[in-house]
Scaffold this active site. Sequence first.
Site, mmCIF file in Angstrom:
data_model
loop_
_atom_site.group_PDB
_atom_site.id
_atom_site.type_symbol
_atom_site.label_atom_id
_atom_site.label_comp_id
_atom_site.label_asym_id
_atom_site.label_seq_id
_atom_site.Cartn_x
_atom_site.Cartn_y
_atom_site.Cartn_z
ATOM 1 N N THR A 56 -2.726 5.979 10.659
ATOM 2 C CA THR A 56 -3.746 6.284 9.639
ATOM 3 C C THR A 56 -4.048 5.073 8.755
ATOM 4 O O THR A 56 -4.737 5.186 7.744
ATOM 5 C CB THR A 56 -3.290 7.454 8.738
ATOM 6 O OG1 THR A 56 -2.129 7.032 7.999
ATOM 7 C CG2 THR A 56 -2.969 8.687 9.561
ATOM 8 N N THR A 57 -3.469 3.912 9.144
ATOM 9 C CA THR A 57 -3.831 2.667 8.448
ATOM 10 C C THR A 57 -4.169 1.616 9.516
ATOM 11 O O THR A 57 -3.817 1.776 10.692
ATOM 12 C CB THR A 57 -2.652 2.122 7.604
ATOM 13 O OG1 THR A 57 -1.546 1.892 8.490
ATOM 14 C CG2 THR A 57 -2.235 3.095 6.520
ATOM 15 N N HIS A 95 0.842 -1.216 0.000
ATOM 16 C CA HIS A 95 0.000 0.000 0.000
ATOM 17 C C HIS A 95 0.867 1.253 0.000
ATOM 18 O O HIS A 95 0.396 2.364 -0.159
ATOM 19 C CB HIS A 95 -0.931 -0.005 1.222
ATOM 20 C CG HIS A 95 -0.185 -0.072 2.521
ATOM 21 N ND1 HIS A 95 0.294 -1.261 3.042
ATOM 22 C CD2 HIS A 95 0.195 0.898 3.373
ATOM 23 C CE1 HIS A 95 0.926 -0.996 4.184
ATOM 24 N NE2 HIS A 95 0.894 0.293 4.397
ATOM 25 N N GLU A 125 -2.607 13.499 3.920
ATOM 26 C CA GLU A 125 -3.570 12.986 4.913
ATOM 27 C C GLU A 125 -4.037 14.153 5.775
ATOM 28 O O GLU A 125 -5.241 14.413 5.886
ATOM 29 C CB GLU A 125 -2.908 11.889 5.749
ATOM 30 C CG GLU A 125 -2.495 10.698 4.868
ATOM 31 C CD GLU A 125 -2.547 9.378 5.580
ATOM 32 O OE1 GLU A 125 -1.871 9.212 6.604
ATOM 33 O OE2 GLU A 125 -3.296 8.504 5.131
HETATM 34 C C1 LIG Z 1 1.080 -1.424 15.022
HETATM 35 C C2 LIG Z 1 0.937 -1.265 13.542
HETATM 36 C C3 LIG Z 1 2.106 -1.872 12.821
HETATM 37 C C4 LIG Z 1 2.003 -1.706 11.321
HETATM 38 N N1 LIG Z 1 1.724 -0.297 11.012
HETATM 39 C C5 LIG Z 1 2.685 0.655 11.140
HETATM 40 O O1 LIG Z 1 3.823 0.397 11.497
HETATM 41 C C6 LIG Z 1 2.293 2.065 10.815
HETATM 42 C C7 LIG Z 1 3.193 3.094 11.077
HETATM 43 C C8 LIG Z 1 2.841 4.428 10.784
HETATM 44 C C9 LIG Z 1 1.579 4.698 10.248
HETATM 45 S S1 LIG Z 1 1.127 6.351 9.919
HETATM 46 N N2 LIG Z 1 0.559 6.442 8.429
HETATM 47 O O2 LIG Z 1 0.083 6.692 10.827
HETATM 48 O O3 LIG Z 1 2.339 7.148 10.033
HETATM 49 C C10 LIG Z 1 0.684 3.680 9.981
HETATM 50 C C11 LIG Z 1 1.040 2.346 10.280
HETATM 51 C C12 LIG Z 1 2.242 -3.305 13.173
HETATM 52 C C13 LIG Z 1 3.524 -3.764 13.424
HETATM 53 C C14 LIG Z 1 3.726 -5.074 13.789
HETATM 54 C C15 LIG Z 1 2.628 -5.916 13.898
HETATM 55 N N3 LIG Z 1 2.554 -7.246 14.266
HETATM 56 C C16 LIG Z 1 1.252 -7.627 14.252
HETATM 57 C C17 LIG Z 1 0.481 -6.544 13.865
HETATM 58 C C18 LIG Z 1 1.347 -5.462 13.648
HETATM 59 C C19 LIG Z 1 1.133 -4.136 13.268
HETATM 60 ZN ZN LIG Z 2 1.663 7.437 7.142
#
Ligand SMILES: CC[C@H](CNC(=O)c1ccc(S(N)(=O)=O)cc1)c1ccc2[nH]ccc2c1
Ligand SMILES: [Zn+2]
Length: 251
Positions: free
Chosen positions: A189-190, A54, A96
Site C-alpha cells: 500500500t506504499t 512515514h 487502510e
Molecule cells: C519492495 C518494497 C520494499 C519496501 N516496502 C516494504 O517493505 C513494504 C512492506 C509492506 C507494505 S504494506 N503497507 O502493504 O503492508 C508496504 C511496503 C523494498 C525493499 C527493499 C528495496 N530495495 C530497493 C527498493 C526496495 C523496496
Molecule cells: Zn502497511
Amino acid sequence: MGATVSQDDNDSDCHTHQSPINIWTKMALYDPFLKPLKIQYDPTTSRKIVNLGHCFNVEFDDTSDMSVLSDGPLNSRYRLRQFHFHWGSSDKDGSEHVIDGNVYPAELHIVYWNSQKYESFEEAAKHPDGLAVIGVLLKIGEANPVLQTIIEHLDDVKTKGKEHSFTKYNLARLLPNDLDYWTYHGSLTTEPYFECVTWIVLQRAIPISSAQLTRFRGLLCTSEYEKPVPIMENHRPVQLLHDRVVRSSRL
Ligand SMILES: CC[C@H](CNC(=O)c1ccc(S(N)(=O)=O)cc1)c1ccc2[nH]ccc2c1
Ligand SMILES: [Zn+2]
C-alpha cells in the site's frame, strides 16, 4: 479501421490488483477449502523498532524460518519480517482496509515473505506469491497493554532514521483469539505498490485507546536536525476491486 476498446481492455492495465480495498462482507465468498491460519511465533526473533519517516516498523530476524505463517490461503511457508501500523489525523479514519464502508482508526500489518520459493524479501516482492500480510483492524477501546510496550519505545525513535533495540516481543498476544479472515490478492500500500501480496484481513478488530493512538501521531517524519513535522496520517485510499473476489474463511 480504428481499434475497438472494450471494458476488459480497460482492466488489462497492469494495476488491477491494488490495495487496500473496501471489503463488502456480504459479497465475500465462503471458501470451505480455506484452512485456519498457522502462526508459529518465536519471541526471540524480534530485533528492533525503526522510524522510517512515514511509519515505524518493528523488525525481526528473518535469516531463518523461526517465526512463520503457513496454511490459511497460502501454499508455502512465509517468514516474518516486520510489522507496522497505519493511522489517521483523528480517530475518525486511519485504517487502510474498509469493511462495509466502515473506516477504523488504525490498522496493523504483519509482513511475511515466501522463504520457501524465494531467497530474500526483496526478491519475493517481485512475484505475485511473494508476500503475505496479515491486516488487523484497530478499534477505539480500553488501553491495550500489548501495544503499550511498543508505545513506550516510540520516544526512542521519535525522529526519522532512529532505531532502538526491541527484543522478546510477544506478537502472539497482540492478535485476537478469533483468527477468521477475508483474503484476496493485492499489493503493497506504499511505493512501489508491487502486486505481490496475499492479503489476510482478520474479521475481529483489536482495541487501542484514544490516548495510545495519539502517541502514534507524536512520531516525527523529520530527522533530528530538521524542523519537527509529525506523522499525522499514513493510510492509502481504497482501490478498485476490478476482477477480484474476496474469500472468507467463515460462513
Ligand atoms: C519492495 C518494497 C520494499 C519496501 N516496502 C516494504 O517493505 C513494504 C512492506 C509492506 C507494505 S504494506 N503497507 O502493504 O503492508 C508496504 C511496503 C523494498 C525493499 C527493499 C528495496 N530495495 C530497493 C527498493 C526496495 C523496496
Ligand atoms: Zn502497511
